[in-house]
Design an enzyme around this catalytic site. Structure first.
Site, PDB file in Angstrom:
ATOM      1  N   LYS A  89       5.103   6.117  -8.882  1.00 49.51           N
ATOM      2  CA  LYS A  89       6.364   5.811  -8.187  1.00 49.51           C
ATOM      3  C   LYS A  89       6.947   4.466  -8.617  1.00 49.51           C
ATOM      4  CE  LYS A  89       5.532   8.489  -4.047  1.00 49.51           C
ATOM      5  NZ  LYS A  89       5.369   8.488  -2.585  1.00 49.51           N
ATOM      6  N   VAL A 113      -2.827  -2.063  -2.926  1.00 45.86           N
ATOM      7  CA  VAL A 113      -2.829  -3.421  -2.376  1.00 45.86           C
ATOM      8  C   VAL A 113      -4.092  -3.576  -1.543  1.00 45.86           C
ATOM      9  CG1 VAL A 113      -1.659  -4.998  -0.820  1.00 45.86           C
ATOM     10  CG2 VAL A 113      -0.335  -3.614  -2.424  1.00 45.86           C
ATOM     11  N   ASP A 133       2.151   2.847   4.076  1.00 45.34           N
ATOM     12  CA  ASP A 133       1.996   4.092   4.833  1.00 45.34           C
ATOM     13  C   ASP A 133       0.760   4.063   5.734  1.00 45.34           C
ATOM     14  OD1 ASP A 133      -0.024   4.259   3.032  1.00 45.34           O
ATOM     15  OD2 ASP A 133       0.567   6.168   2.151  1.00 45.34           O
ATOM     16  N   ASN A 134       0.164   2.874   5.917  1.00 52.93           N
ATOM     17  CA  ASN A 134      -1.012   2.831   6.794  1.00 52.93           C
ATOM     18  C   ASN A 134      -1.161   1.430   7.402  1.00 52.93           C
ATOM     19  OD1 ASN A 134      -3.269   1.205   5.253  1.00 52.93           O
ATOM     20  ND2 ASN A 134      -2.161   2.422   3.733  1.00 52.93           N
ATOM     21  N   PHE A 135      -1.871   1.388   8.538  1.00 46.66           N
ATOM     22  CA  PHE A 135      -1.974   0.128   9.267  1.00 46.66           C
ATOM     23  C   PHE A 135      -3.003  -0.826   8.680  1.00 46.66           C
ATOM     24  CE2 PHE A 135       0.685   1.993  12.530  1.00 46.66           C
ATOM     25  CZ  PHE A 135       1.445   0.893  12.880  1.00 46.66           C
ATOM     26  N   GLU A 136      -3.962  -0.306   7.968  1.00 47.43           N
ATOM     27  CA  GLU A 136      -4.935  -1.211   7.345  1.00 47.43           C
ATOM     28  C   GLU A 136      -4.217  -2.132   6.348  1.00 47.43           C
ATOM     29  OE1 GLU A 136      -8.712   0.526   6.408  1.00 47.43           O
ATOM     30  OE2 GLU A 136      -9.035  -0.896   4.791  1.00 47.43           O
ATOM     31  N   CYS A 174       3.294 -12.430  15.192  1.00 46.55           N
ATOM     32  CA  CYS A 174       2.889 -11.657  14.018  1.00 46.55           C
ATOM     33  C   CYS A 174       2.499 -10.247  14.459  1.00 46.55           C
ATOM     34  CB  CYS A 174       1.771 -12.357  13.256  1.00 46.55           C
ATOM     35  SG  CYS A 174       0.111 -12.124  13.922  1.00 46.55           S
ATOM     36  N   CYS A 191       2.752  11.914   8.345  1.00 45.58           N
ATOM     37  CA  CYS A 191       3.923  12.605   7.812  1.00 45.58           C
ATOM     38  C   CYS A 191       3.593  14.073   7.558  1.00 45.58           C
ATOM     39  CB  CYS A 191       4.373  11.949   6.507  1.00 45.58           C
ATOM     40  SG  CYS A 191       4.793  10.228   6.696  1.00 45.58           S
ATOM     41  N   CYS A 254      -2.555 -15.613  13.940  1.00 42.26           N
ATOM     42  CA  CYS A 254      -1.633 -16.752  13.860  1.00 42.26           C
ATOM     43  C   CYS A 254      -2.045 -17.921  14.755  1.00 42.26           C
ATOM     44  CB  CYS A 254      -0.177 -16.330  14.070  1.00 42.26           C
ATOM     45  SG  CYS A 254       0.244 -15.669  15.650  1.00 42.26           S
TER      46      CYS A 254
HETATM   47 ZN   LIG Z   1      -0.207 -13.410  15.762  1.00 42.33          ZN
END
Ligand SMILES: [Zn+2]
Length: 349
Positions: A89, A113, A133-136, A174, A191, A254
């Site tokens: 892509k 990544v 496409d994912n929370f990790e 954050c 999806c 944070c």
């Molecule tokens: Zn935070």
């Protein structure tokens, strides 16, 4: 760096430059800006198109995946011939962006990544658009951006609804402030299981780009301080106040500067891919695969297609896409054990 635009640039950006908050000064800031788009699927396609047209001087397009026919319904940068070519892509996106605006610089990165590369990836950019496409990956991005003080714009879309939020380290909450932990595997819709409408994808990407342009032009007072939630089917638009005074003050990222995902205390090397019936395998250590040699070896066992970016290997009813760094996507299962077995059997390690 130029201090003034030529006639062609003035014409290209004229409708944006006469916008009262932009002007030539704002446009010059965009020309000097460097943005990374993490993910070149639905959200990433739309953001790349908008930001390239807006004249962002440098775009880094990062995506680990290759194109499939079911992407065309919502991933607006791509066409049928891109799918037929089996392109990654990020490469297909670069080609299209260079046709849209040849005056900017576009760098494709065909890679996953992860904690080994994210800090380098964000080191030379001003801002990140989240199109993951994912929370990790988002938790990892959040930690890297807080640690290195890079703004990023969270975005997500599924079914007919989507979310967006602007995160500026030291100024706003954050992602971890509003989300304690990653959703359990299998606990979230994907999806694949519930679908997604292109309309909501484009709306969320548009919001992300507007926020990015505000930040890059220095219009910080206009930044949206809310978590935005939109549903184009239920006709709802909701905002949740996530300004610092409305979230807990003990955020591990944070407030406490704990970076568990960056430091490998959380996260995995096996990722079930959203909506793909596939598992991604990331070698623990970076490696280098001799693709032409492996293609010859594998062709004795199954169907092999090869291009300069990857090998695609069909075996036992599964499809393995193998990249030069050893990263492999096993399609046809969400079982990491099966994926691990196929990987060790045909790729090695
Ligand atoms: Zn935070």
């Amino acid at each position: 760096m130029k201090s003034n635009f030529g006639a062609e640039e003035k014409e290209r950006y004229s409708r944006q430059m006469i916008f009262h908050e932009m002007g030539q000064a704002g446009q010059m800031k965009l020309a000097r800006s460097r943005v990374m788009i993490l993910g070149c699927g639905g959200l990433g396609s739309a953001s790349a198109s908008i930001l390239a047209r807006a004249g962002i001087g440098y775009l880094k397009l990062v995506d680990r995946d290759f194109l499939e026919l079911n992407n065309l319904q919502r991933q607006i940068l791509y066409e049928e011939h891109d799918v037929k070519e089996g392109l990654p892509k990020a490469i297909a996106a670069q080609r299209r962006i260079e046709q849209i605006n040849s005056t900017i610089l576009v760098e494709p990165v065909v890679d996953d990544v992860n904690r080994f590369n994210i800090e380098k990836l964000i080191s030379d950019i001003d801002l990140v658009i989240d199109a993951a496409d994912n929370f990790e990956t988002r938790f990892l991005l959040n930690e890297a951006c807080v640690k290195h003080k890079r703004p990023w714009i969270y975005g997500a879309a599924i079914e007919s609804y989507g979310l967006a939020m602007t995160i500026i380290p030291d100024k706003t909450a954050c992602l971890r402030c509003i989300m304690d932990h990653i959703p359990q595997p299998g606990s979230m819709s994907t999806c694949e299981s519930v679908g997604v409408l292109a309309s909501i994808v484009l709306i969320i990407a548009s919001i992300q780009c507007a926020e990015a342009i505000k930040i890059l032009t220095g219009n910080h007072h206009e930044i949206n301080p809310h978590l935005i939630s939109i549903d184009v089917w239920q006709n709802s638009y909701q905002t949740i106040d996530v300004s610092k005074e409305h979230v807990p003050k003990n955020c591990p990222v944070c407030n406490q500067h704990r970076f568990d995902f960056l430091e490998g205390k959380a996260g995995s090397a096996f990722t079930t891919l959203c909506g793909r019936n596939a598992v991604q395998i990331l070698p623990f250590k970076a490696t280098h695969v001799d693709l032409p040699k492996l293609a010859i070896d594998l062709s004795a066992m199954g169907v092999v297609k090869v291009n300069e970016y990857l090998i695609r290997f069909e075996i036992e009813g599964y499809e393995l896409s193998i990249f030069p760094d050893g990263r492999t996507i096993v399609k046809g299962t969400t079982d990491t054990g099966i994926a691990r077995s196929l990987y060790s059997k045909y790729v090695g390690n």
